[in-house]
Design a protein around this motif. Structure first.
Motif, PDB file in Angstrom:
ATOM      1  N   SER A   1       6.375 -10.521  -6.544  1.00  0.00           N
ATOM      2  CA  SER A   1       6.845 -10.309  -5.180  1.00  0.00           C
ATOM      3  C   SER A   1       8.305  -9.866  -5.220  1.00  0.00           C
ATOM      4  CB  SER A   1       6.695 -11.588  -4.353  1.00  0.00           C
ATOM      5  OG  SER A   1       7.470 -12.628  -4.904  1.00  0.00           O
ATOM      6  N   ALA A   2       8.756  -9.340  -4.081  1.00  0.00           N
ATOM      7  CA  ALA A   2      10.141  -8.894  -3.942  1.00  0.00           C
ATOM      8  C   ALA A   2      10.528  -9.012  -2.478  1.00  0.00           C
ATOM      9  CB  ALA A   2      10.289  -7.453  -4.414  1.00  0.00           C
ATOM     10  N   LEU A   3      11.812  -9.046  -2.219  1.00  0.00           N
ATOM     11  CA  LEU A   3      12.290  -9.090  -0.852  1.00  0.00           C
ATOM     12  C   LEU A   3      11.902  -7.802  -0.133  1.00  0.00           C
ATOM     13  CD1 LEU A   3      15.884 -10.536  -1.278  1.00  0.00           C
ATOM     14  CD2 LEU A   3      13.930 -11.654  -0.175  1.00  0.00           C
ATOM     15  N   LYS A   4      11.335  -7.943   1.057  1.00  0.00           N
ATOM     16  CA  LYS A   4      10.969  -6.780   1.864  1.00  0.00           C
ATOM     17  C   LYS A   4      12.192  -5.898   2.090  1.00  0.00           C
ATOM     18  CE  LYS A   4       9.454  -5.577   6.509  1.00  0.00           C
ATOM     19  NZ  LYS A   4       9.045  -6.106   7.809  1.00  0.00           N
ATOM     20  N   SER A   5      13.326  -6.509   2.317  1.00  0.00           N
ATOM     21  CA  SER A   5      14.557  -5.755   2.585  1.00  0.00           C
ATOM     22  C   SER A   5      15.005  -4.919   1.395  1.00  0.00           C
ATOM     23  CB  SER A   5      15.675  -6.708   2.999  1.00  0.00           C
ATOM     24  OG  SER A   5      15.942  -7.643   1.961  1.00  0.00           O
ATOM     25  N   ALA A   6      14.484  -5.224   0.198  1.00  0.00           N
ATOM     26  CA  ALA A   6      14.908  -4.510  -1.007  1.00  0.00           C
ATOM     27  C   ALA A   6      13.887  -3.499  -1.529  1.00  0.00           C
ATOM     28  CB  ALA A   6      15.229  -5.522  -2.113  1.00  0.00           C
ATOM     29  N   VAL A   7      12.659  -3.508  -1.019  1.00  0.00           N
ATOM     30  CA  VAL A   7      11.629  -2.638  -1.626  1.00  0.00           C
ATOM     31  C   VAL A   7      11.507  -1.266  -0.989  1.00  0.00           C
ATOM     32  CG1 VAL A   7      10.219  -4.544  -2.503  1.00  0.00           C
ATOM     33  CG2 VAL A   7       9.689  -3.543  -0.292  1.00  0.00           C
ATOM     34  N   HIS A   8      11.917  -1.088   0.250  1.00  0.00           N
ATOM     35  CA  HIS A   8      11.750   0.202   0.918  1.00  0.00           C
ATOM     36  C   HIS A   8      12.976   1.081   0.701  1.00  0.00           C
ATOM     37  CE1 HIS A   8       8.758  -2.270   3.117  1.00  0.00           C
ATOM     38  NE2 HIS A   8       8.061  -1.162   3.008  1.00  0.00           N
ATOM     39  N   HIS A   9      12.807   2.072  -0.189  1.00  0.00           N
ATOM     40  CA  HIS A   9      13.872   3.012  -0.530  1.00  0.00           C
ATOM     41  C   HIS A   9      13.206   4.267  -1.073  1.00  0.00           C
ATOM     42  CE1 HIS A   9      13.008   1.411  -4.522  1.00  0.00           C
ATOM     43  NE2 HIS A   9      13.336   0.202  -4.074  1.00  0.00           N
ATOM     44  N   SER A  10      13.919   5.103  -1.796  1.00  0.00           N
ATOM     45  CA  SER A  10      13.342   6.365  -2.278  1.00  0.00           C
ATOM     46  C   SER A  10      12.348   6.177  -3.425  1.00  0.00           C
ATOM     47  CB  SER A  10      14.462   7.321  -2.713  1.00  0.00           C
ATOM     48  OG  SER A  10      15.171   6.769  -3.807  1.00  0.00           O
ATOM     49  N   GLN A  11      12.338   5.008  -4.045  1.00  0.00           N
ATOM     50  CA  GLN A  11      11.416   4.713  -5.143  1.00  0.00           C
ATOM     51  C   GLN A  11      10.608   3.448  -4.843  1.00  0.00           C
ATOM     52  OE1 GLN A  11      11.148   6.773  -7.926  1.00  0.00           O
ATOM     53  NE2 GLN A  11      12.543   8.077  -6.771  1.00  0.00           N
ATOM     54  N   THR A  12      10.139   3.315  -3.627  1.00  0.00           N
ATOM     55  CA  THR A  12       9.426   2.113  -3.189  1.00  0.00           C
ATOM     56  C   THR A  12       8.255   1.803  -4.114  1.00  0.00           C
ATOM     57  OG1 THR A  12      10.026   2.552  -0.897  1.00  0.00           O
ATOM     58  CG2 THR A  12       8.155   1.071  -1.267  1.00  0.00           C
ATOM     59  N   PRO A  13       8.216   0.595  -4.669  1.00  0.00           N
ATOM     60  CA  PRO A  13       7.085   0.232  -5.529  1.00  0.00           C
ATOM     61  C   PRO A  13       5.816   0.007  -4.692  1.00  0.00           C
ATOM     62  CG  PRO A  13       8.518  -1.661  -5.204  1.00  0.00           C
ATOM     63  CD  PRO A  13       9.192  -0.493  -4.537  1.00  0.00           C
ATOM     64  N   LEU A  14       4.668   0.150  -5.333  1.00  0.00           N
ATOM     65  CA  LEU A  14       3.404  -0.105  -4.666  1.00  0.00           C
ATOM     66  C   LEU A  14       3.370  -1.572  -4.237  1.00  0.00           C
ATOM     67  CD1 LEU A  14       0.621   1.025  -3.871  1.00  0.00           C
ATOM     68  CD2 LEU A  14      -0.199   0.276  -6.125  1.00  0.00           C
ATOM     69  N   HIS A  15       3.000  -1.795  -2.979  1.00  0.00           N
ATOM     70  CA  HIS A  15       2.940  -3.164  -2.469  1.00  0.00           C
ATOM     71  C   HIS A  15       1.834  -3.278  -1.424  1.00  0.00           C
ATOM     72  CE1 HIS A  15       5.811  -1.091   0.189  1.00  0.00           C
ATOM     73  NE2 HIS A  15       5.433  -1.946   1.137  1.00  0.00           N
ATOM     74  N   LEU A  16       1.529  -4.522  -1.059  1.00  0.00           N
ATOM     75  CA  LEU A  16       0.449  -4.821  -0.139  1.00  0.00           C
ATOM     76  C   LEU A  16       0.960  -4.846   1.304  1.00  0.00           C
ATOM     77  CD1 LEU A  16      -2.540  -5.637   0.216  1.00  0.00           C
ATOM     78  CD2 LEU A  16      -1.820  -8.018  -0.170  1.00  0.00           C
ATOM     79  N   ALA A  17       0.194  -4.232   2.190  1.00  0.00           N
ATOM     80  CA  ALA A  17       0.523  -4.204   3.610  1.00  0.00           C
ATOM     81  C   ALA A  17      -0.785  -4.265   4.390  1.00  0.00           C
ATOM     82  CB  ALA A  17       1.298  -2.934   3.943  1.00  0.00           C
ATOM     83  N   PHE A  18      -0.712  -4.039   5.689  1.00  0.00           N
ATOM     84  CA  PHE A  18      -1.906  -3.880   6.515  1.00  0.00           C
ATOM     85  C   PHE A  18      -1.511  -3.101   7.760  1.00  0.00           C
ATOM     86  CE2 PHE A  18       0.033  -7.822   7.929  1.00  0.00           C
ATOM     87  CZ  PHE A  18       0.121  -7.608   9.302  1.00  0.00           C
ATOM     88  N   SER A  19      -2.499  -2.496   8.386  1.00  0.00           N
ATOM     89  CA  SER A  19      -2.356  -1.870   9.698  1.00  0.00           C
ATOM     90  C   SER A  19      -3.405  -2.484  10.609  1.00  0.00           C
ATOM     91  CB  SER A  19      -2.613  -0.357   9.627  1.00  0.00           C
ATOM     92  OG  SER A  19      -1.584   0.319   8.964  1.00  0.00           O
ATOM     93  N   CYS A  20      -3.105  -2.516  11.912  1.00  0.00           N
ATOM     94  CA  CYS A  20      -4.064  -3.053  12.866  1.00  0.00           C
ATOM     95  C   CYS A  20      -4.062  -2.206  14.138  1.00  0.00           C
ATOM     96  CB  CYS A  20      -3.736  -4.506  13.202  1.00  0.00           C
ATOM     97  SG  CYS A  20      -5.010  -5.310  14.212  1.00  0.00           S
ATOM     98  N   TYR A  21      -5.255  -1.960  14.647  1.00  0.00           N
ATOM     99  CA  TYR A  21      -5.474  -1.264  15.909  1.00  0.00           C
ATOM    100  C   TYR A  21      -6.110  -2.262  16.861  1.00  0.00           C
ATOM    101  CZ  TYR A  21      -4.582   3.067  13.396  1.00  0.00           C
ATOM    102  OH  TYR A  21      -3.988   4.066  12.655  1.00  0.00           O
ATOM    103  N   LEU A  22      -5.438  -2.513  17.984  1.00  0.00           N
ATOM    104  CA  LEU A  22      -5.951  -3.447  18.982  1.00  0.00           C
ATOM    105  C   LEU A  22      -6.521  -2.684  20.170  1.00  0.00           C
ATOM    106  CD1 LEU A  22      -3.177  -6.189  19.002  1.00  0.00           C
ATOM    107  CD2 LEU A  22      -5.406  -6.225  17.856  1.00  0.00           C
ATOM    108  N   PHE A  23      -7.643  -3.178  20.670  1.00  0.00           N
ATOM    109  CA  PHE A  23      -8.322  -2.572  21.804  1.00  0.00           C
ATOM    110  C   PHE A  23      -8.322  -3.545  22.969  1.00  0.00           C
ATOM    111  CE2 PHE A  23      -9.712  -0.332  18.116  1.00  0.00           C
ATOM    112  CZ  PHE A  23      -9.911   0.974  18.543  1.00  0.00           C
TER     113      PHE A  23
END
Length: 181
Positions: free
Chosen positions: A22-44
């Motif tokens: 794991s890594a701090l979210k604040s540190a992973v999003h940059h020009s070389q973002t490592p592969l990480h787990l996320a999700f998207s959700c669509y609400l109806f």
């Protein structure tokens, strides 16, 4: 609404999608973002309309861009569906009924205009919104309920929506999402 948690962790993944730490979210999003787990959700809503949101201007990735209802990252040892429920409440003040994972293997890589990269294994969920939208302004600056056919037309037109939503919408429709609305 709660302030952004600067100590929030994301789950790092290897190319096979297995957790490697794991890594701090604040540190992973940059020009070389490592592969990480996320999700998207669509609400109806009850009428079959989907909630689309515009990301706050202070978001690290894709600020001000229209996208799906909400996104997020499960923490280490947090089940993805639990993270979806948690973030729906945090970002939108909503509960979710009938939550289901529709695209369990969705993965994408996108580069924002400022060079920040998204690089995620991102299961896609759908559900029915429970309650009234009370968006956290640190996360969401606008929201709108739209009929699925209008959303599909927007996705097909190349209008400025998030790159992950542009990829997800046709896949969701192919999986039967939106046919009722």
């Amino acid at each position: 609404m709660s302030p952004v948690n600067s100590s929030e962790l994301v789950v790092l993944l290897d190319e096979a999608g297995q957790s490697i730490g794991s890594a701090l979210k604040s540190a992973v999003h940059h020009s070389q973002t490592p592969l990480h787990l996320a999700f998207s959700c669509y609400l109806f809503d009850e009428g079959g309309r989907v909630l689309m949101t515009r990301r706050a201007l202070d978001k690290r990735t894709f600020p001000g861009v229209w996208t799906n209802s909400f996104c997020g990252h499960p923490g280490p040892d947090e089940a993805v569906p639990d993270a979806v429920l948690r973030r729906a409440n945090q970002e939108l003040g909503l509960g979710i009924a009938d939550l289901r994972c529709v695209l369990p293997d969705f993965r994408y890589h996108a580069v924002a205009a400022d060079g920040v990269v998204e690089n995620e294994v991102c299961p896609v969920f759908c559900g029915r919104a429970v309650g009234t939208v009370n968006a956290d302004p640190a996360e969401i600056m606008e929201s709108v309920w739209v009929p699925w056919h209008q959303l599909r037309a927007v996705a097909d037109s190349g209008w400025a929506i998030s790159p992950w939503s542009a990829e997800q919408i046709p896949l969701l429709e192919g999986a039967g999402v939106g046919r009722q609305g």
